[in-house]
Design a protein around this motif. Structure first.
Motif, PDB file in Angstrom:
ATOM      1  N   GLU A   1       0.838  -1.195   0.000  1.00 24.17           N
ATOM      2  CA  GLU A   1       0.000   0.000   0.000  1.00 24.17           C
ATOM      3  C   GLU A   1       0.872   1.244   0.000  1.00 24.17           C
ATOM      4  OE1 GLU A   1      -3.882  -1.940   2.265  1.00 24.17           O
ATOM      5  OE2 GLU A   1      -2.650  -0.464   3.333  1.00 24.17           O
ATOM      6  N   LEU A   2       0.288   2.341  -0.441  1.00 22.39           N
ATOM      7  CA  LEU A   2       1.046   3.588  -0.537  1.00 22.39           C
ATOM      8  C   LEU A   2       1.598   4.003   0.821  1.00 22.39           C
ATOM      9  CD1 LEU A   2       1.922   5.765  -2.534  1.00 22.39           C
ATOM     10  CD2 LEU A   2      -0.194   6.993  -2.032  1.00 22.39           C
ATOM     11  N   GLY A   3       0.891   3.665   1.879  1.00 26.23           N
ATOM     12  CA  GLY A   3       1.353   3.996   3.221  1.00 26.23           C
ATOM     13  C   GLY A   3       2.429   3.070   3.746  1.00 26.23           C
ATOM     14  N   GLY A   4       2.784   2.034   2.970  1.00 28.21           N
ATOM     15  CA  GLY A   4       3.819   1.094   3.389  1.00 28.21           C
ATOM     16  C   GLY A   4       3.286  -0.320   3.441  1.00 28.21           C
ATOM     17  N   THR A   5       4.201  -1.288   3.348  1.00 29.61           N
ATOM     18  CA  THR A   5       3.810  -2.692   3.440  1.00 29.61           C
ATOM     19  C   THR A   5       3.802  -3.075   4.908  1.00 29.61           C
ATOM     20  OG1 THR A   5       4.907  -3.064   1.337  1.00 29.61           O
ATOM     21  CG2 THR A   5       4.284  -5.009   2.574  1.00 29.61           C
ATOM     22  N   ASN A   6       2.694  -2.801   5.566  1.00 33.34           N
ATOM     23  CA  ASN A   6       2.653  -2.922   7.017  1.00 33.34           C
ATOM     24  C   ASN A   6       1.983  -4.204   7.495  1.00 33.34           C
ATOM     25  OD1 ASN A   6       3.939  -0.445   7.265  1.00 33.34           O
ATOM     26  ND2 ASN A   6       2.009   0.674   7.182  1.00 33.34           N
ATOM     27  N   GLY A   7       2.109  -5.254   6.690  1.00 27.94           N
ATOM     28  CA  GLY A   7       1.643  -6.562   7.116  1.00 27.94           C
ATOM     29  C   GLY A   7       0.197  -6.572   7.549  1.00 27.94           C
ATOM     30  N   ALA A   8      -0.030  -7.032   8.756  1.00 28.66           N
ATOM     31  CA  ALA A   8      -1.386  -7.175   9.265  1.00 28.66           C
ATOM     32  C   ALA A   8      -2.063  -5.841   9.551  1.00 28.66           C
ATOM     33  CB  ALA A   8      -1.368  -8.027  10.533  1.00 28.66           C
ATOM     34  N   ASP A   9      -1.366  -4.727   9.354  1.00 28.92           N
ATOM     35  CA  ASP A   9      -1.960  -3.407   9.572  1.00 28.92           C
ATOM     36  C   ASP A   9      -2.469  -2.774   8.275  1.00 28.92           C
ATOM     37  OD1 ASP A   9      -1.461  -3.434  12.316  1.00 28.92           O
ATOM     38  OD2 ASP A   9       0.580  -2.704  12.025  1.00 28.92           O
ATOM     39  N   GLN A  10      -2.601  -3.554   7.211  1.00 31.76           N
ATOM     40  CA  GLN A  10      -3.084  -2.998   5.947  1.00 31.76           C
ATOM     41  C   GLN A  10      -4.479  -2.410   6.104  1.00 31.76           C
ATOM     42  OE1 GLN A  10      -2.367  -5.173   2.270  1.00 31.76           O
ATOM     43  NE2 GLN A  10      -0.977  -6.522   3.383  1.00 31.76           N
ATOM     44  N   GLN A  11      -4.764  -1.395   5.263  1.00 30.69           N
ATOM     45  CA  GLN A  11      -5.997  -0.630   5.428  1.00 30.69           C
ATOM     46  C   GLN A  11      -7.052  -0.888   4.352  1.00 30.69           C
ATOM     47  OE1 GLN A  11      -6.392   1.149   8.322  1.00 30.69           O
ATOM     48  NE2 GLN A  11      -4.456   0.066   8.696  1.00 30.69           N
ATOM     49  N   THR A  12      -6.693  -1.504   3.231  1.00 29.33           N
ATOM     50  CA  THR A  12      -7.702  -1.877   2.237  1.00 29.33           C
ATOM     51  C   THR A  12      -8.731  -2.789   2.907  1.00 29.33           C
ATOM     52  OG1 THR A  12      -6.079  -1.774   0.454  1.00 29.33           O
ATOM     53  CG2 THR A  12      -8.088  -3.005   0.014  1.00 29.33           C
ATOM     54  N   THR A  13     -10.018  -2.552   2.649  1.00 32.73           N
ATOM     55  CA  THR A  13     -11.058  -3.341   3.311  1.00 32.73           C
ATOM     56  C   THR A  13     -11.809  -4.217   2.311  1.00 32.73           C
ATOM     57  OG1 THR A  13     -12.688  -1.561   3.080  1.00 32.73           O
ATOM     58  CG2 THR A  13     -11.396  -1.630   5.126  1.00 32.73           C
ATOM     59  N   ALA A  14     -12.248  -5.371   2.805  1.00 30.03           N
ATOM     60  CA  ALA A  14     -13.106  -6.282   2.047  1.00 30.03           C
ATOM     61  C   ALA A  14     -14.305  -6.585   2.937  1.00 30.03           C
ATOM     62  CB  ALA A  14     -12.358  -7.556   1.687  1.00 30.03           C
ATOM     63  N   THR A  15     -15.418  -5.912   2.674  1.00 29.77           N
ATOM     64  CA  THR A  15     -16.596  -6.007   3.538  1.00 29.77           C
ATOM     65  C   THR A  15     -17.558  -7.062   3.006  1.00 29.77           C
ATOM     66  OG1 THR A  15     -16.372  -3.657   4.073  1.00 29.77           O
ATOM     67  CG2 THR A  15     -18.476  -4.707   4.587  1.00 29.77           C
ATOM     68  N   TRP A  16     -17.903  -8.010   3.868  1.00 31.07           N
ATOM     69  CA  TRP A  16     -18.766  -9.127   3.472  1.00 31.07           C
ATOM     70  C   TRP A  16     -20.205  -8.666   3.276  1.00 31.07           C
ATOM     71  CZ3 TRP A  16     -18.974 -13.560   1.277  1.00 31.07           C
ATOM     72  CH2 TRP A  16     -20.046 -14.428   1.483  1.00 31.07           C
ATOM     73  N   ASP A  17     -20.787  -9.079   2.144  1.00 28.56           N
ATOM     74  CA  ASP A  17     -22.186  -8.791   1.823  1.00 28.56           C
ATOM     75  C   ASP A  17     -22.896 -10.133   1.727  1.00 28.56           C
ATOM     76  OD1 ASP A  17     -24.640  -8.255   0.623  1.00 28.56           O
ATOM     77  OD2 ASP A  17     -23.838  -6.662  -0.652  1.00 28.56           O
ATOM     78  N   SER A  18     -23.605 -10.509   2.793  1.00 32.49           N
ATOM     79  CA  SER A  18     -24.231 -11.829   2.841  1.00 32.49           C
ATOM     80  C   SER A  18     -25.274 -12.032   1.747  1.00 32.49           C
ATOM     81  CB  SER A  18     -24.846 -12.063   4.224  1.00 32.49           C
ATOM     82  OG  SER A  18     -25.375 -13.363   4.313  1.00 32.49           O
ATOM     83  N   PRO A  19     -26.193 -11.076   1.509  1.00 32.17           N
ATOM     84  CA  PRO A  19     -27.177 -11.287   0.433  1.00 32.17           C
ATOM     85  C   PRO A  19     -26.538 -11.480  -0.942  1.00 32.17           C
ATOM     86  CG  PRO A  19     -27.887  -9.518   1.882  1.00 32.17           C
ATOM     87  CD  PRO A  19     -26.481  -9.854   2.273  1.00 32.17           C
ATOM     88  N   ARG A  20     -25.434 -10.787  -1.203  1.00 35.62           N
ATOM     89  CA  ARG A  20     -24.758 -10.915  -2.496  1.00 35.62           C
ATOM     90  C   ARG A  20     -23.752 -12.061  -2.511  1.00 35.62           C
ATOM     91  NH1 ARG A  20     -24.241  -6.560  -5.957  1.00 35.62           N
ATOM     92  NH2 ARG A  20     -23.079  -8.087  -7.205  1.00 35.62           N
ATOM     93  N   ASN A  21     -23.465 -12.625  -1.334  1.00 39.28           N
ATOM     94  CA  ASN A  21     -22.491 -13.717  -1.209  1.00 39.28           C
ATOM     95  C   ASN A  21     -21.135 -13.311  -1.793  1.00 39.28           C
ATOM     96  OD1 ASN A  21     -21.606 -16.310  -0.448  1.00 39.28           O
ATOM     97  ND2 ASN A  21     -21.958 -17.107  -2.519  1.00 39.28           N
ATOM     98  N   GLY A  22     -20.654 -12.161  -1.314  1.00 40.78           N
ATOM     99  CA  GLY A  22     -19.362 -11.696  -1.797  1.00 40.78           C
ATOM    100  C   GLY A  22     -18.830 -10.551  -0.960  1.00 40.78           C
ATOM    101  N   PHE A  23     -17.700 -10.009  -1.396  1.00 40.04           N
ATOM    102  CA  PHE A  23     -17.014  -8.938  -0.674  1.00 40.04           C
ATOM    103  C   PHE A  23     -16.975  -7.672  -1.532  1.00 40.04           C
ATOM    104  CE2 PHE A  23     -15.227 -12.938   0.802  1.00 40.04           C
ATOM    105  CZ  PHE A  23     -15.172 -12.790   2.179  1.00 40.04           C
ATOM    106  N   TRP A  24     -17.051  -6.525  -0.861  1.00 35.87           N
ATOM    107  CA  TRP A  24     -16.853  -5.239  -1.517  1.00 35.87           C
ATOM    108  C   TRP A  24     -15.503  -4.683  -1.068  1.00 35.87           C
ATOM    109  CZ3 TRP A  24     -20.048  -4.048  -5.311  1.00 35.87           C
ATOM    110  CH2 TRP A  24     -21.350  -4.558  -5.300  1.00 35.87           C
ATOM    111  N   LEU A  25     -14.609  -4.475  -2.028  1.00 32.73           N
ATOM    112  CA  LEU A  25     -13.279  -3.953  -1.705  1.00 32.73           C
ATOM    113  C   LEU A  25     -13.269  -2.437  -1.837  1.00 32.73           C
ATOM    114  CD1 LEU A  25     -12.559  -6.960  -1.964  1.00 32.73           C
ATOM    115  CD2 LEU A  25     -10.393  -6.253  -3.022  1.00 32.73           C
ATOM    116  N   ASP A  26     -12.711  -1.779  -0.811  1.00 34.13           N
ATOM    117  CA  ASP A  26     -12.647  -0.319  -0.792  1.00 34.13           C
ATOM    118  C   ASP A  26     -11.294   0.150  -0.276  1.00 34.13           C
ATOM    119  OD1 ASP A  26     -15.434   0.868  -1.437  1.00 34.13           O
ATOM    120  OD2 ASP A  26     -15.883  -0.767  -0.039  1.00 34.13           O
ATOM    121  N   SER A  27     -10.901   1.336  -0.737  1.00 28.25           N
ATOM    122  CA  SER A  27      -9.701   2.018  -0.241  1.00 28.25           C
ATOM    123  C   SER A  27     -10.165   3.209   0.585  1.00 28.25           C
ATOM    124  CB  SER A  27      -8.827   2.492  -1.404  1.00 28.25           C
ATOM    125  OG  SER A  27      -8.453   1.414  -2.234  1.00 28.25           O
ATOM    126  N   PRO A  28     -10.119   3.127   1.917  1.00 28.18           N
ATOM    127  CA  PRO A  28     -10.692   4.186   2.748  1.00 28.18           C
ATOM    128  C   PRO A  28      -9.941   5.507   2.694  1.00 28.18           C
ATOM    129  CG  PRO A  28      -9.622   2.522   4.104  1.00 28.18           C
ATOM    130  CD  PRO A  28      -9.661   1.982   2.717  1.00 28.18           C
TER     131      PRO A  28
END
Length: 430
Positions: free
Chosen positions: A157-184
């Motif tokens: 990530e632009l803020g650095g490769t910070n391992g488990a502290d990464q900020q890109t999110t994958a939010t689970w959508d149960s009705p759609r049976n999938g994830f929405w990826l976002d860059s906060p």
């Protein structure tokens, strides 16, 4: 100095005499022992792979634009896969074959090497190790298998490769049976994945923080198309990055804005899954990222081996030049004390690190996936071999004078391999 030239990897096309003939290869116990220590015992496999990679006809380019050079890689990848049996999955699953392919690509194919580990180690190997065998994953893996699409890891990530502290999110959508990826925020934008080329389909392994019902389930990889023949996927913004000074690649800055990834895109093996009751994992949240990226050790070893192979090739060319060059028509370069000092020192460092790399590769070939000892060794070996190769090749370029700066003599392009590895060793947190 004659033995120095003899103990390098034989067969480099640029070592041939002007009339096209090659110097005879003499049998010598010391040379044979060094060759075995550096290359291993798979002589026939080395010969087969070398013939395939050299047969690609890839060469350092003059007069091409940066983008044109970067665009050569996908066709080279497809051709190499076909010539080596037709299955990139088979290559990725064979540690010795995969490592040998990367080493000879470092020597003979400067435009192929930059995409090899991303395709074989970081994409295919990750799917193989962490995939669930679903129809969705099989479809994408089939495209990677023949090189129809090129595999890419989207981790840094632009803020650095910070391992488990990464900020890109994958939010689970149960009705759609999938994830929405976002860059906060801008710090979470993925930095430098090679997906800018508009003509090549790309499939990405994307690391993101999984959010299920408001709970942070840690950072895990997800599998998704990122670019097709029709353009980038909806929810993905791509900014082409400026050219870098070596190994042309189509680097980009990536922002996610509701990129949808099917539930079967989750790469969590058997220990992180979407079940009937939602997300389930047998691994504690803080440990999930490190468990998931254990397969990256394979890529580290292959990059290390490639860097060492480039250093050996650079020394072969430089010694060959030093045995011919008489500055001012007087003493041979090879007979000058300072030149001997530099080349012998470089040779010793290259042999030592090459043998170390081979030993760790032998360990990895028989160890189970994710073995912690091999993981530690791979983290140590990659920077050591890359930094050593970089220093050796800089010495070769300097000792070759103006000739060493010309791309037709290959040294400049060989410098690009360890330089790329150096770049990934930035200071990071985990």
């Amino acid at each position: 100095m004659e033995k120095i030239a003899m103990t390098t990897v034989d067969g480099l096309p640029i070592l041939a005499h002007p009339d096209g003939t090659r110097p005879p290869i003499h049998s010598d116990p010391t040379v044979d022992a060094l060759r075995t220590a550096i290359l291993g015992t798979e002589t026939s496999l080395h010969h087969r792979v070398r013939a395939v990679i050299a047969g690609l006809g890839d060469r350092p380019s003059t007069g091409m634009t940066y983008a044109t050079e970067a665009s050569l890689a996908p066709d080279l990848l497809r051709t190499a896969i076909a010539a080596l049996g037709g299955s990139a999955v088979a290559i990725a699953n064979d540690p010795r074959l995969r490592g040998i392919v990367c080493e000879w690509a470092a020597v003979y194919a400067p435009h192929l090497l930059p995409v090899l580990t991303g395709h074989l180690d970081l994409s295919i190997a990750t799917i193989t190790a962490l995939g669930n065998g679903s129809a969705y994953q099989r479809e994408l893996l089939a495209e990677l298998d023949i090189g129809e699409s090129v595999g890419v890891l989207l981790l840094t990530e632009l803020g650095g490769t910070n391992g488990a502290d990464q900020q890109t999110t994958a939010t689970w959508d149960s009705p759609r049976n999938g994830f929405w990826l976002d860059s906060p925020d801008p710090a979470s934008w993925k930095f430098m994945p090679n997906i800018a080329d508009t003509t090549t389909p790309k499939i990405g392994v994307i690391t993101a923080r999984v959010i299920v019902d408001g709970r942070d389930e840690g950072v895990l990889p997800l599998l998704s198309r990122v670019r097709t023949q029709h353009g980038v996927e909806a929810g993905l913004s791509v900014l082409v990055l400026p050219d870098k000074g070596w190994t042309p690649m189509d680097h980009a800055l990536i922002r996610f804005d509701k990129l949808f990834v099917p539930g079967d895109g989750l790469l969590g093996g058997t220990w992180a899954v979407i079940g009937a009751d939602g997300f389930e994992s047998t691994v504690p949240v803080p440990a999930r990222f490190h468990r998931a990226i254990a397969t990256l050790g394979q890529g580290r070893l292959d990059l290390a081996g490639a860097a060492a192979a480039g250093a050996r090739a650079g020394l072969a060319v430089t010694v060959n030049y030093a045995l011919q060059r008489r500055p001012g028509g007087r003493t041979l370069m090879a007979d000058r004390g300072t030149v001997r000092r530099d080349l012998v020192s470089a040779l010793a460092a290259t042999y030592a690190t090459s043998v170390l790399g081979r030993r760790v590769q032998d360990m990895a070939a028989t160890a189970p996936t994710g073995d912690q000892v091999v993981g530690v060794w791979s983290m140590l070996v990659k920077p050591l071999l890359a930094y050593t190769a970089h220093e050796v090749l800089l010495t070769c370029r300097q000792r070759s004078g103006a000739q060493g700066t010309l791309r037709t003599n290959w040294i400049q392009d060989w410098i690009g391999s360890p330089a790329g590895s150096d770049m990934s060793q930035e200071t990071r947190l985990s």
